[in-house]
Motif scaffolding. Structure first.
Motif, PDB file in Angstrom:
ATOM      1  N   PRO A 182       0.808  -1.229   0.000  1.00  0.00           N
ATOM      2  CA  PRO A 182       0.000   0.000   0.000  1.00  0.00           C
ATOM      3  C   PRO A 182       0.839   1.276   0.000  1.00  0.00           C
ATOM      4  CG  PRO A 182      -0.841  -1.519   1.635  1.00  0.00           C
ATOM      5  CD  PRO A 182       0.448  -2.103   1.127  1.00  0.00           C
ATOM      6  N   TYR A 183       1.997   1.265   0.665  1.00  0.00           N
ATOM      7  CA  TYR A 183       2.797   2.492   0.757  1.00  0.00           C
ATOM      8  C   TYR A 183       3.218   2.992  -0.624  1.00  0.00           C
ATOM      9  CZ  TYR A 183       3.389   0.500   5.471  1.00  0.00           C
ATOM     10  OH  TYR A 183       3.190  -0.068   6.697  1.00  0.00           O
ATOM     11  N   THR A 184       3.430   2.044  -1.543  1.00  0.00           N
ATOM     12  CA  THR A 184       3.964   2.423  -2.855  1.00  0.00           C
ATOM     13  C   THR A 184       2.909   2.358  -3.959  1.00  0.00           C
ATOM     14  OG1 THR A 184       4.698   0.149  -3.172  1.00  0.00           O
ATOM     15  CG2 THR A 184       6.318   1.693  -2.279  1.00  0.00           C
ATOM     16  N   ASN A 185       1.633   2.270  -3.552  1.00  0.00           N
ATOM     17  CA  ASN A 185       0.567   2.216  -4.544  1.00  0.00           C
ATOM     18  C   ASN A 185      -0.543   3.213  -4.221  1.00  0.00           C
ATOM     19  OD1 ASN A 185       0.969  -0.140  -6.618  1.00  0.00           O
ATOM     20  ND2 ASN A 185       1.769  -0.876  -4.656  1.00  0.00           N
ATOM     21  N   LEU A 186      -1.299   3.566  -5.238  1.00  0.00           N
ATOM     22  CA  LEU A 186      -2.406   4.524  -5.137  1.00  0.00           C
ATOM     23  C   LEU A 186      -1.967   5.824  -4.458  1.00  0.00           C
ATOM     24  CD1 LEU A 186      -5.427   2.197  -4.175  1.00  0.00           C
ATOM     25  CD2 LEU A 186      -4.506   2.720  -6.426  1.00  0.00           C
ATOM     26  N   ARG A 187      -0.706   6.162  -4.641  1.00  0.00           N
ATOM     27  CA  ARG A 187      -0.155   7.418  -4.132  1.00  0.00           C
ATOM     28  C   ARG A 187      -0.279   7.561  -2.600  1.00  0.00           C
ATOM     29  NH1 ARG A 187       1.341  11.366  -7.914  1.00  0.00           N
ATOM     30  NH2 ARG A 187       1.914  10.291  -9.816  1.00  0.00           N
ATOM     31  N   THR A 188      -0.233   6.442  -1.885  1.00  0.00           N
ATOM     32  CA  THR A 188      -0.207   6.522  -0.421  1.00  0.00           C
ATOM     33  C   THR A 188       0.979   7.387  -0.006  1.00  0.00           C
ATOM     34  OG1 THR A 188      -1.249   4.368  -0.220  1.00  0.00           O
ATOM     35  CG2 THR A 188      -0.019   5.141   1.702  1.00  0.00           C
ATOM     36  N   ILE A 189       2.134   7.071  -0.568  1.00  0.00           N
ATOM     37  CA  ILE A 189       3.257   8.009  -0.537  1.00  0.00           C
ATOM     38  C   ILE A 189       3.251   8.661  -1.922  1.00  0.00           C
ATOM     39  CG2 ILE A 189       5.778   8.256  -0.382  1.00  0.00           C
ATOM     40  CD1 ILE A 189       5.771   5.798   1.482  1.00  0.00           C
ATOM     41  N   ALA A 190       3.171   9.986  -1.949  1.00  0.00           N
ATOM     42  CA  ALA A 190       2.872  10.677  -3.207  1.00  0.00           C
ATOM     43  C   ALA A 190       3.914  10.421  -4.291  1.00  0.00           C
ATOM     44  CB  ALA A 190       2.724  12.173  -2.948  1.00  0.00           C
ATOM     45  N   SER A 191       5.180  10.392  -3.899  1.00  0.00           N
ATOM     46  CA  SER A 191       6.233  10.198  -4.891  1.00  0.00           C
ATOM     47  C   SER A 191       7.062   8.972  -4.535  1.00  0.00           C
ATOM     48  CB  SER A 191       7.150  11.427  -4.947  1.00  0.00           C
ATOM     49  OG  SER A 191       6.448  12.524  -5.503  1.00  0.00           O
ATOM     50  N   VAL A 192       7.121   8.040  -5.478  1.00  0.00           N
ATOM     51  CA  VAL A 192       7.827   6.776  -5.228  1.00  0.00           C
ATOM     52  C   VAL A 192       8.723   6.458  -6.416  1.00  0.00           C
ATOM     53  CG1 VAL A 192       7.529   4.289  -4.947  1.00  0.00           C
ATOM     54  CG2 VAL A 192       5.964   5.839  -3.784  1.00  0.00           C
ATOM     55  N   HIS A 193       9.952   6.113  -6.128  1.00  0.00           N
ATOM     56  CA  HIS A 193      10.871   5.711  -7.191  1.00  0.00           C
ATOM     57  C   HIS A 193      11.581   4.435  -6.737  1.00  0.00           C
ATOM     58  CE1 HIS A 193      13.436   6.583 -10.746  1.00  0.00           C
ATOM     59  NE2 HIS A 193      14.361   5.954 -10.039  1.00  0.00           N
ATOM     60  N   ILE A 194      11.390   3.354  -7.511  1.00  0.00           N
ATOM     61  CA  ILE A 194      12.008   2.074  -7.154  1.00  0.00           C
ATOM     62  C   ILE A 194      12.866   1.618  -8.321  1.00  0.00           C
ATOM     63  CG2 ILE A 194      11.611  -0.309  -6.421  1.00  0.00           C
ATOM     64  CD1 ILE A 194       8.805   0.587  -5.497  1.00  0.00           C
ATOM     65  N   GLU A 195      14.119   1.346  -8.050  1.00  0.00           N
ATOM     66  CA  GLU A 195      15.005   0.887  -9.119  1.00  0.00           C
ATOM     67  C   GLU A 195      15.803  -0.318  -8.650  1.00  0.00           C
ATOM     68  OE1 GLU A 195      16.920   4.679  -9.695  1.00  0.00           O
ATOM     69  OE2 GLU A 195      18.567   4.127  -8.370  1.00  0.00           O
ATOM     70  N   SER A 196      16.279  -1.105  -9.598  1.00  0.00           N
ATOM     71  CA  SER A 196      16.957  -2.342  -9.209  1.00  0.00           C
ATOM     72  C   SER A 196      18.250  -2.526  -9.978  1.00  0.00           C
ATOM     73  CB  SER A 196      16.042  -3.539  -9.446  1.00  0.00           C
ATOM     74  OG  SER A 196      15.846  -3.723 -10.831  1.00  0.00           O
ATOM     75  N   GLN A 197      19.093  -3.317  -9.376  1.00  0.00           N
ATOM     76  CA  GLN A 197      20.423  -3.543  -9.911  1.00  0.00           C
ATOM     77  C   GLN A 197      20.678  -5.049  -9.919  1.00  0.00           C
ATOM     78  OE1 GLN A 197      22.830  -1.989 -11.685  1.00  0.00           O
ATOM     79  NE2 GLN A 197      23.208  -0.476 -10.099  1.00  0.00           N
ATOM     80  N   PRO A 198      20.936  -5.643 -11.068  1.00  0.00           N
ATOM     81  CA  PRO A 198      21.285  -7.062 -11.049  1.00  0.00           C
ATOM     82  C   PRO A 198      22.675  -7.248 -10.453  1.00  0.00           C
ATOM     83  CG  PRO A 198      21.486  -6.202 -13.281  1.00  0.00           C
ATOM     84  CD  PRO A 198      20.996  -5.071 -12.414  1.00  0.00           C
ATOM     85  N   PHE A 199      22.937  -8.385  -9.913  1.00  0.00           N
ATOM     86  CA  PHE A 199      24.250  -8.673  -9.314  1.00  0.00           C
ATOM     87  C   PHE A 199      24.455 -10.173  -9.476  1.00  0.00           C
ATOM     88  CE2 PHE A 199      26.408  -9.371  -4.954  1.00  0.00           C
ATOM     89  CZ  PHE A 199      27.658  -9.389  -5.519  1.00  0.00           C
ATOM     90  N   PRO A 200      24.962 -10.585 -10.625  1.00  0.00           N
ATOM     91  CA  PRO A 200      25.012 -12.023 -10.924  1.00  0.00           C
ATOM     92  C   PRO A 200      25.983 -12.756 -10.001  1.00  0.00           C
ATOM     93  CG  PRO A 200      25.481 -10.662 -12.880  1.00  0.00           C
ATOM     94  CD  PRO A 200      25.532  -9.764 -11.693  1.00  0.00           C
ATOM     95  N   LEU A 201      25.505 -13.855  -9.476  1.00  0.00           N
ATOM     96  CA  LEU A 201      26.335 -14.748  -8.670  1.00  0.00           C
ATOM     97  C   LEU A 201      26.109 -16.164  -9.173  1.00  0.00           C
ATOM     98  CD1 LEU A 201      25.578 -13.348  -5.096  1.00  0.00           C
ATOM     99  CD2 LEU A 201      27.795 -13.234  -6.255  1.00  0.00           C
ATOM    100  N   HIS A 202      27.045 -17.052  -8.844  1.00  0.00           N
ATOM    101  CA  HIS A 202      26.925 -18.429  -9.337  1.00  0.00           C
ATOM    102  C   HIS A 202      25.973 -19.264  -8.498  1.00  0.00           C
ATOM    103  CE1 HIS A 202      29.693 -18.572  -6.012  1.00  0.00           C
ATOM    104  NE2 HIS A 202      29.613 -19.886  -5.984  1.00  0.00           N
TER     105      HIS A 202
END
Lengths: 49, 765
Positions: free
Chosen positions: B518-538
């Motif tokens: 809920p925090y990151t949907n329907l603007r519960t928190i008005a501005s949200v930015h989520i980004e991801s970084q791959p980090f390959p491991l065996h």
């Protein structure tokens, strides 16, 4: 356990039942032991004595 | 051996159990040992165990592929969901019983033959497809409707048969508890007496199941699991209990560094050891003809492996230990220590993420000149599902046919993987689903059954039972992924977050618990930015009870708590304010219920504290979806740093409940699972290898460690029509509730698990 301690306390159960249960049935195992103790004929004798 | 015969466990005879030379195996690279296992004549067959003790008595009539009824009224239901201790089998039987109106005390079950589905025009999977039919999840709407329909259809045919017998209108017949009563005259017939005639009846049209408010069993009764007597008296058959005539045993070793390859092994050194029949080498680079399985290709790929095959398991184990083996570790060996991996993971968080998962509003801009910043970095380690039944399986490969006995978590996935590895058509693949001694996600991909078949096919004509040692299972897992994330929020003038940035390393599975909450949907928190970084491991990863959510709920609910602390607002009040406009009353209800029942806010001595957390499994960003769970932990931290969990309270909202006791069992177990995950579990790495191999190094809570005050409260239920999942959700909020309680008790913030590795000492000031 029930042979040695027909009316085990929680502490008795803690000390005796050391199996690993990954499903987390421990609260039920504890309850079942108490229930079994209540059903054992020896427990009934204890109660009467 | 041709024709669509059902593999009956009792009748199982190995018609082709002969024995001549096995095929020659070997050959990886020029140095690999080349061995030709010689099979000695096997012992006289003994009786095969009956895998499913619930067999219908003679004279049973098949009303449909799902239901058989015996003259004595026993109803045998064929269930397509594996039973891994979670009660799916019992739930499905209850659902069918609701409409069939049979006597619950005479219900038996057996697992469906998936082979029959392929041979008989998808008799089972026509509605849902095989992936959805032969898998878990007993209360998905599609499956509920299917099982209710199966029951209703059979009941109507029984009523029609009774009406025909008495020459009266069907509308005058009542079906209840396996008895058909002609209401006007009081005449009665039992189900068993008309089953044969009912089987011949075709209904002009299918009946409509009754609406939920008329259910009399579902949501009303709480029967214990049908499997319980078998489990208690020891007659339950798990994969590891399978015994077949002439069966051989295999002990297995895969490349200690995941992704490595076998260079050479010296069979000569062990070939004269007692009972040894040969070795099998599994080459992952060997071309395989792919069959489309439930999960895409890759997850169930074979790993480079060698197995010793012997008459008994212990002989195989001892010979495997003595087998000289050399591995090419490949690139995984570059990771010398766990710390090196963690530092590399943290380093990825220093840069903007490669992929933007979600961006709403102007989070980056606000955070750029915020007056009130909260920032924190979290990490959770690799964890093993550690089901108590080690991975195992049995396969018999003969010409154009494979028979498998296996504790699959998803029968369809294991079935198709077995067919692919054996190189035979699904029509010639016979899969015997056993009970499952725990999965927690470990058995989903069927990488285990691939190895089982890959080994057995090198000993054609003999059933081969492959068992992973505990160490092999733990070091060759498909782990809960290592995950790290940095959170950054700007608090507005009311102290609530106005902007949130989340940067995740090794994102995985839809970022459940972060991107869908809920925090990151329907603007519960008005501005949200989520980004991801791959980090390959065996290191190989997979599904661990509630994938990604089991880490992300910890991150998110710890961070919300940090925001509350910075704002100087009570953590319960903070969440209620933040969720004030969230259009799903279940969240507020769960928070209030767990707060009231746990005595939230009561005065506690120094060194004691309460923490709260709330999360939801599988909501997909939508209100009134998934299962919401709220937890309060009441803890004590002694000045010497010992953590004591005095009380755990949980409330939940999955909409409605069909079997209160089954739900309670899953929630209690899930709380303890979440507790162990947070307090104890971490796999470490040395020279690319997983270090922990057993419970001495990978601790599990015992009965004596489990809080006696562990309470599940039903007052959070909203009564919404959904019947959402109950196994995964409780794993989420337990860890953060404890971490938040530790903060209240000591002022120390724990941002990584397991908590046992933190120094929690504090001094009186």
């Amino acid at each position: 356990l029930l042979k040695d301690k027909p009316r085990p306390t929680d502490a008795d159960i803690d000390a005796s039942i050391t199996n690993i249960c990954r499903c987390g049935t421990y609260p039920r195992v504890r309850a079942a032991i108490h229930k079994a103790a209540d059903m054992m004929p020896s427990a009934g004798l204890d109660k009467r004595s | 051996m041709t024709g669509p015969r059902k593999i009956s466990r009792r009748e199982f005879v190995i018609a082709t159990s002969v024995v001549g030379g096995g095929m020659s195996i070997c050959l990886l690279g020029t140095d690999a040992a080349c061995t030709e296992p010689e099979l000695r004549p096997h012992e006289a067959p003994t009786d095969a165990v009956e895998l499913t003790p619930h067999e219908a008595p003679a004279g049973a009539v098949e009303l449909s592929p799902w239901i058989m009824i015996s003259p004595d009224d026993t109803v045998l239901m064929r269930v397509s969901s594996p039973e891994s201790g979670n009660g799916a089998l019992t739930q499905i039987a209850m659902t069918i019983t609701e409409e069939l109106q049979c006597d619950w005390t005479r219900v038996k079950t057996e697992t469906i033959s998936i082979n029959r589905d392929f041979r008989q025009n998808n008799v089972y999977s026509a509605v849902g497809g095989i992936a959805a039919t032969f898998a878990g999840r007993s209360t998905l709407p599609e499956r509920m409707n299917l099982f209710l329909q199966i029951g209703a259809s059979a009941r109507e045919r029984l009523r029609a048969a009774a009406a025909a017998r008495w020459r009266v209108p069907v509308s005058e017949i009542e079906a209840k508890s396996s008895v058909l009563t002609h209401r006007p005259t009081g005449r009665m017939l039992r189900f068993g007496e008309v089953a044969a005639s009912a089987a011949a009846i075709r209904l002009p049209r299918e009946p409509t199941p009754k609406p939920p408010d008329q259910w009399s069993l579902l949501g009303k009764a709480n029967p214990s699991k049908l499997t319980n007597p078998l489990v208690v008296n020891g007659s339950a058959v798990y994969g590891i209990d399978v015994r077949l005539p002439g069966m051989l045993y295999a002990a297995l070793m895969q490349s200690p560094v995941h992704g490595g390859r076998l260079k050479r092994c010296g069979f000569d050194a062990i070939k004269n050891m007692p009972g040894v029949r040969g070795i099998a080498i599994v080459d992952p680079d060997q071309p395989r003809k792919p069959v489309k399985s439930v999960f895409g290709n890759g997850e169930n790929a074979a790993q480079s492996a060698v197995a010793v095959v012997a008459d008994h398991y212990w002989q195989a184990r001892k010979a495997l230990e003595a087998l000289p083996v050399e591995w090419d570790d490949r690139s995984g060996a570059q990771w010398k220590t766990t710390e090196q991996i963690y530092q590399a993971a943290f380093a990825t968080l220093e840069h903007a993420g490669e992929k933007i998962e979600k961006s709403e509003g102007t989070a980056l801009k606000i955070l750029g000149h915020s007056a009130r910043l909260v920032e924190a970095t979290y990490l959770t380690p690799f964890c093993d599902q550690a089901p108590i039944e080690p991975l195992n399986g049995t396969a018999l490969v003969t010409k154009n046919r494979v028979d498998v006995w296996h504790p699959a978590a998803i029968t369809a996935q294991a079935f198709l993987t077995a067919a692919e590895e054996a190189g035979v058509a699904p029509q010639n693949t016979f899969f015997n689903q056993t009970l499952v001694g725990g999965s927690f996600g470990r058995r989903l991909f069927a990488d285990d059954v691939r190895l089982v078949v890959a080994i057995a096919k090198q000993f054609p004509g003999r059933p081969v039972h492959t068992i992973w040692s505990r160490e092999e299972a733990m070091r060759q897992g498909r782990y809960r992924d290592l995950t790290a994330a940095r959170f950054k929020a700007s608090l507005g003038d009311k102290g609530l977050p106005e902007a949130l940035l989340v940067r995740v390393c090794r994102p995985g599975f839809e970022l459940r618990g972060i991107a869908d909450c809920p925090y990151t949907n329907l603007r519960t928190i008005a501005s949200v930015h989520i980004e991801s970084q791959p980090f390959p491991l065996h290191i190989l990863t997979g599904a661990y009870r509630a994938p990604t959510y089991n880490s992300y709920a910890f991150f998110m609910e710890s961070f919300i708590d940090e925001c509350a602390a910075t704002a100087g607002i009570d953590p319960l009040e903070y969440r209620l304010r933040l969720l004030a406009n969230w259009p799903d009353p279940g969240w507020k209800k769960c928070l209030q219920e767990v707060a009231a029942k746990s005595g939230w806010g009561r005065h506690l001595p120094k060194g004691h504290g309460q923490g709260i957390a709330i999360s939801n499994w599988d909501m997909g960003g939508k209100p009134r979806s998934g299962t919401t769970v709220a937890a309060v932990a009441t803890v004590e931290v002694t000045p010497t740093g010992e953590l004591k969990i005095h009380q755990l309270d949980l409330s939940f909202d999955c909409g409605r409940v069909l079997n209160r006791d089954a739900v309670l069992a899953q929630l209690q177990g899930g709380m303890i699972f979440g507790l162990n995950m947070s307090l104890n579990e971490e796999l470490t790495v040395q020279d690319g290898r997983i270090v922990e191999g057993n419970f001495d190094r990978y601790p599990m809570l015992r009965l004596s460690d489990t809080p006696k005050n562990l309470h599940v409260h039903f007052g959070g239920l909203s009564g919404h029509e959904r019947l959402t999942e109950i196994g995964e959700p409780p794993v989420g909020p337990i860890g953060p509730a404890i971490a938040n309680a530790i903060f209240r008790a000591t002022g120390k913030r724990v941002r990584t698990t397991p908590f046992r590795k933190h120094d929690l000492r504090w001094t009186h000031t």
